[in-house]
Design an enzyme around this catalytic site. Structure first.
Site, PDB file in Angstrom:
ATOM      1  N   HIS A  85       0.817  -1.213   0.000  1.00 37.68           N
ATOM      2  CA  HIS A  85       0.000   0.000   0.000  1.00 37.68           C
ATOM      3  C   HIS A  85       0.853   1.267   0.000  1.00 37.68           C
ATOM      4  CE1 HIS A  85       0.349   0.118   4.534  1.00 37.68           C
ATOM      5  NE2 HIS A  85       0.279   1.413   4.313  1.00 37.68           N
ATOM      6  N   ASP A 135      -0.382  -7.475   1.793  1.00 39.20           N
ATOM      7  CA  ASP A 135       0.197  -6.129   1.799  1.00 39.20           C
ATOM      8  C   ASP A 135       1.721  -6.226   1.893  1.00 39.20           C
ATOM      9  OD1 ASP A 135       0.418  -3.415   1.839  1.00 39.20           O
ATOM     10  OD2 ASP A 135      -0.356  -3.135   3.876  1.00 39.20           O
ATOM     11  N   SER A 233       4.406   2.723   8.108  1.00 39.26           N
ATOM     12  CA  SER A 233       3.975   1.719   7.149  1.00 39.26           C
ATOM     13  C   SER A 233       5.139   1.198   6.317  1.00 39.26           C
ATOM     14  CB  SER A 233       2.927   2.303   6.206  1.00 39.26           C
ATOM     15  OG  SER A 233       1.692   2.427   6.849  1.00 39.26           O
TER      16      SER A 233
END
Length: 287
Positions: A85, A135, A233
């Site tokens: 992502h 992911d 992230s």
């Protein structure tokens, strides 16, 4: 082999990276983010110089200006592991990776930062921008990384992490929900949370239409106000190497947070062990 001998070996240019990888046939053959709610380090403390040489920061550079928005982990002399992502950032595509840095606002810290251009971004084929399953992604650098005390790879996991009690999360992400990114690399110890907890916390939703998936995701958090948060992230959760204390295994990739720093509310991490075959295949096919 001592830690000193081990570092001496990895700093020498070599095509043999087998010592970084688990003992599996496919590995031996292949030697060779972001949504705004996504996780940053909450309740952490500054990392020491040279403590986390695999740590990478991903960003988009245009006309001399750089927006840094995700983390990553160096896993070979050419590849950085991150979250898929991260390629959907509002700031642009990932076209620059920094390795060897500690404090982004200082040129007097004990660091050796270097920026690398990106040759290719490869996300898992089963990842979709509407969900947060699978992911995981790889960033291929445009040049080889010369290993030293500030830049060298993390090792692949030898096990799933299901039986491990704690992990180390690192990142430059926000130190509080909706807070500003922190210039210094932070670290925090987090605990494995039972899968049954994540099944209750992560209900079926647009991001997780199947709920929490034990085989591909990890549930990690703390009973204290410690967590990953916005900007972390793609960064890793690590454990110390079982044989070489100066090295780490990357067990998970920071994927999504639910409530940054809220005690007993875990965050979700991609389970790296599940994707070993895919990682090694991509590396073998993109030399």
């Amino acid at each position: 082999m001592t830690c000193t001998d081990y570092k001496k070996r990895i700093f020498e240019k070599s095509e043999d990276y087998s010592y970084l990888l688990p003992d599996a046939p496919i590995v031996r053959k292949t030697i060779d983010n972001c949504r705004r709610y996504s996780p940053l380090i909450v309740g952490g403390k500054p990392a020491d110089p040279k403590e986390f040489p695999p740590m990478a920061r991903l960003g988009h550079r245009q006309e001399g200006n750089t927006a840094w928005f995700c983390g990553g982990t160096l896993i070979s002399n050419r590849f950085v592991l991150t979250a898929a992502h991260c390629f959907d950032s509002e700031d642009g595509d990932v076209n620059v990776v920094r390795l060897g840095d500690l404090d982004f606002d200082s040129d007097k810290d004990d660091a050796a930062p270097k920026d690398y251009a990106v040759a290719d971004n490869i996300r898992h084929p089963n990842f979709t921008s509407t969900e947060l399953y699978n992911d995981i992604a790889l960033v291929k650098l445009a040049e080889d990384v010369r290993f030293d005390q500030y830049k060298h790879p993390a090792c692949m996991p030898f096990e799933t992490g299901q039986n491990m009690d704690s992990f180390i999360a690192i990142g430059w992400g926000s130190t509080r929900l909706a807070g500003q990114s922190w210039s210094q690399l932070l670290k925090v110890k987090l605990d494995r949370i039972g899968d049954e907890v994540c099944r209750r916390v992560i209900e079926e939703s647009d991001d997780y239409p199947l709920g929490f998936e034990t085989s591909t995701q990890m549930c990690v958090g703390s009973s204290e106000s410690k967590d990953t948060c916005n900007g972390d992230s793609g960064g890793p959760i690590l454990v110390y190497h079982k044989d070489y204390p100066c090295m780490y295994h990357i067990m998970g990739i920071t994927s999504a947070g639910i409530a940054c720093g809220t005690p007993k509310i875990p965050s979700v991490y991609t389970r790296v062990h599940h994707y070993l075959d895919w990682i090694m295949t991509v590396m073998a096919n993109n030399k």
